[in-house]
Motif scaffolding. Sequence first.
Motif, mmCIF file in Angstrom:
data_model
loop_
_atom_site.group_PDB
_atom_site.id
_atom_site.type_symbol
_atom_site.label_atom_id
_atom_site.label_comp_id
_atom_site.label_asym_id
_atom_site.label_seq_id
_atom_site.Cartn_x
_atom_site.Cartn_y
_atom_site.Cartn_z
ATOM 1 N N TYR A 84 0.821 -1.147 0.131
ATOM 2 C CA TYR A 84 0.140 0.025 0.067
ATOM 3 C C TYR A 84 0.927 1.105 0.115
ATOM 4 O O TYR A 84 1.860 1.544 0.649
ATOM 5 C CB TYR A 84 -0.815 0.104 1.181
ATOM 6 C CG TYR A 84 -1.883 1.266 1.407
ATOM 7 C CD1 TYR A 84 -2.932 1.479 0.741
ATOM 8 C CD2 TYR A 84 -1.386 2.247 2.377
ATOM 9 C CE1 TYR A 84 -3.390 2.596 0.919
ATOM 10 C CE2 TYR A 84 -2.264 3.238 2.808
ATOM 11 C CZ TYR A 84 -3.384 3.337 1.987
ATOM 12 O OH TYR A 84 -4.072 4.514 2.083
ATOM 13 N N VAL A 85 0.425 2.315 -0.753
ATOM 14 C CA VAL A 85 1.099 3.534 -0.881
ATOM 15 C C VAL A 85 0.314 4.599 -0.272
ATOM 16 O O VAL A 85 -0.629 4.842 -1.422
ATOM 17 C CB VAL A 85 1.758 3.841 -2.335
ATOM 18 C CG1 VAL A 85 2.516 5.073 -2.334
ATOM 19 C CG2 VAL A 85 2.589 2.610 -2.749
ATOM 20 N N SER A 86 0.595 5.166 0.687
ATOM 21 C CA SER A 86 -0.386 6.152 1.387
ATOM 22 C C SER A 86 0.023 7.404 0.754
ATOM 23 O O SER A 86 0.967 7.767 0.390
ATOM 24 C CB SER A 86 -0.095 6.126 2.977
ATOM 25 O OG SER A 86 -0.761 7.165 3.496
ATOM 26 N N ALA A 87 -1.152 8.395 0.793
ATOM 27 C CA ALA A 87 -0.846 9.791 0.651
ATOM 28 C C ALA A 87 0.344 10.506 1.509
ATOM 29 O O ALA A 87 1.052 11.329 1.000
ATOM 30 C CB ALA A 87 -2.130 10.771 0.850
ATOM 31 N N GLU A 88 0.699 9.928 2.818
ATOM 32 C CA GLU A 88 1.713 10.089 3.513
ATOM 33 C C GLU A 88 3.007 9.885 2.816
ATOM 34 O O GLU A 88 3.982 10.876 2.921
ATOM 35 C CB GLU A 88 1.633 9.574 4.716
ATOM 36 C CG GLU A 88 2.799 9.903 5.569
ATOM 37 C CD GLU A 88 2.626 8.824 7.268
ATOM 38 O OE1 GLU A 88 3.588 9.505 7.859
ATOM 39 O OE2 GLU A 88 1.707 8.405 7.304
ATOM 40 N N HIS A 89 3.191 8.741 2.222
ATOM 41 C CA HIS A 89 4.507 8.405 1.393
ATOM 42 C C HIS A 89 4.630 9.465 0.169
ATOM 43 O O HIS A 89 5.847 9.671 -0.034
ATOM 44 C CB HIS A 89 4.321 7.062 0.916
ATOM 45 C CG HIS A 89 4.163 5.876 2.046
ATOM 46 N ND1 HIS A 89 3.084 4.857 1.888
ATOM 47 C CD2 HIS A 89 4.794 5.742 3.277
ATOM 48 C CE1 HIS A 89 3.406 4.287 2.921
ATOM 49 N NE2 HIS A 89 4.273 4.625 3.782
ATOM 50 N N THR A 179 9.572 11.335 -3.665
ATOM 51 C CA THR A 179 9.101 11.267 -2.193
ATOM 52 C C THR A 179 8.543 10.003 -1.700
ATOM 53 O O THR A 179 9.236 9.741 -0.540
ATOM 54 C CB THR A 179 7.876 12.376 -2.218
ATOM 55 O OG1 THR A 179 8.332 13.617 -2.470
ATOM 56 C CG2 THR A 179 7.357 12.548 -0.491
ATOM 57 N N ILE A 180 8.290 9.381 -2.708
ATOM 58 C CA ILE A 180 7.742 7.678 -2.177
ATOM 59 C C ILE A 180 8.997 7.051 -1.869
ATOM 60 O O ILE A 180 9.010 6.283 -0.947
ATOM 61 C CB ILE A 180 6.808 7.229 -3.217
ATOM 62 C CG1 ILE A 180 5.486 7.988 -3.316
ATOM 63 C CG2 ILE A 180 6.812 5.672 -3.028
ATOM 64 C CD1 ILE A 180 4.642 7.496 -4.615
ATOM 65 N N LEU A 181 9.854 7.176 -2.973
ATOM 66 C CA LEU A 181 11.162 6.260 -2.738
ATOM 67 C C LEU A 181 11.992 6.588 -1.393
ATOM 68 O O LEU A 181 12.623 6.042 -0.910
ATOM 69 C CB LEU A 181 12.116 6.564 -4.025
ATOM 70 C CG LEU A 181 11.577 5.873 -5.371
ATOM 71 C CD1 LEU A 181 12.552 6.531 -6.535
ATOM 72 C CD2 LEU A 181 11.538 4.355 -5.205
ATOM 73 N N ALA A 182 11.812 7.836 -1.013
ATOM 74 C CA ALA A 182 12.555 8.236 0.063
ATOM 75 C C ALA A 182 11.758 7.906 1.577
ATOM 76 O O ALA A 182 12.456 7.797 2.580
ATOM 77 C CB ALA A 182 12.861 9.877 0.196
ATOM 78 N N SER A 183 10.550 7.808 1.379
ATOM 79 C CA SER A 183 9.713 7.336 2.532
ATOM 80 C C SER A 183 9.100 6.118 2.673
ATOM 81 O O SER A 183 8.703 5.956 3.919
ATOM 82 C CB SER A 183 8.674 8.518 2.780
ATOM 83 O OG SER A 183 7.794 8.467 1.613
ATOM 84 N N HIS A 184 8.899 5.479 1.668
ATOM 85 C CA HIS A 184 8.191 4.189 1.990
ATOM 86 C C HIS A 184 9.063 3.127 2.565
ATOM 87 O O HIS A 184 10.370 2.816 2.434
ATOM 88 C CB HIS A 184 7.647 3.779 0.559
ATOM 89 C CG HIS A 184 6.542 2.662 0.752
ATOM 90 N ND1 HIS A 184 6.682 1.397 0.907
ATOM 91 C CD2 HIS A 184 5.373 2.746 0.392
ATOM 92 C CE1 HIS A 184 5.668 0.603 0.918
ATOM 93 N NE2 HIS A 184 4.768 1.479 0.724
ATOM 94 N N PRO A 185 8.430 2.508 3.776
ATOM 95 C CA PRO A 185 9.056 1.424 4.592
ATOM 96 C C PRO A 185 9.319 0.127 3.860
ATOM 97 O O PRO A 185 10.521 -0.419 4.252
ATOM 98 C CB PRO A 185 8.305 1.171 5.867
ATOM 99 C CG PRO A 185 6.808 1.445 4.922
ATOM 100 C CD PRO A 185 7.037 2.639 3.993
ATOM 101 N N ASP A 186 8.866 -0.140 2.509
ATOM 102 C CA ASP A 186 9.196 -1.485 2.187
ATOM 103 C C ASP A 186 10.325 -1.331 1.176
ATOM 104 O O ASP A 186 10.216 -1.093 -0.156
ATOM 105 C CB ASP A 186 7.769 -1.914 1.234
ATOM 106 C CG ASP A 186 8.050 -3.565 0.732
ATOM 107 O OD1 ASP A 186 8.823 -3.858 0.208
ATOM 108 O OD2 ASP A 186 7.011 -4.172 1.050
#
Length: 202
Positions: A84-89, A179-186
């Motif tokens: 799952y990719v959140s708006a937060e990510h 931003t996703i690449l920098a913040s997503h935990p997976d």
Amino acid sequence: MLNPAFDRYRHEDIRRLIAEYPLAWVLCPGAPAASASLLPMLGTYDEDGALTGLVGHMSRRNPLHALFAQGGKAQFLFTGPQAYVSAEHAGRRKWGPTWNYAQARIEADVRVDEALTAGAVARLVAACEEGREKPWDVAELEERYAGMLGMIIGFEARVTSLDATFKLGQDESPEVLETILASHPDADLRNWMEAFNRDRRK
């Protein structure tokens, strides 16, 4: 309708997907849903790197054994990285959340053959033990191995059709992607997203 970019992939992407996520759902079309099984698979490839077949083994008690022994066709469903990719990510509250994933759907003609069993097991063990400091080998089972081998059956599948979807951020703006690449935990998902957006990030 999904973005056409998700349907663009190379032979090496399929090879990587099967190598890193070898456990596939195996189904016999027209058979009861209860006969579907999760089985680890290995791919075989031609000189250009295209997938031509799959090799595996299963318990002789598996319902698929009887179905395939009649000269069966099968579907192999591989699921790769997914999350799952959140708006937060994405770093934007007005951005709609989504689910990124990779999958391959393969149809094949299957042949079960006792002569394939030992080789199928040896290949799978070698692939799964690769990189270990002290790789395990079937010979370590000693006399137990022959008995265990008699309880399973090897099979090979000749690929007749293949399609795949790699939904890995190819439709995101460069800013959101980073931003996703920098913040997503997976970490696995990030790695695959980086691979599928390599040209866009240069």
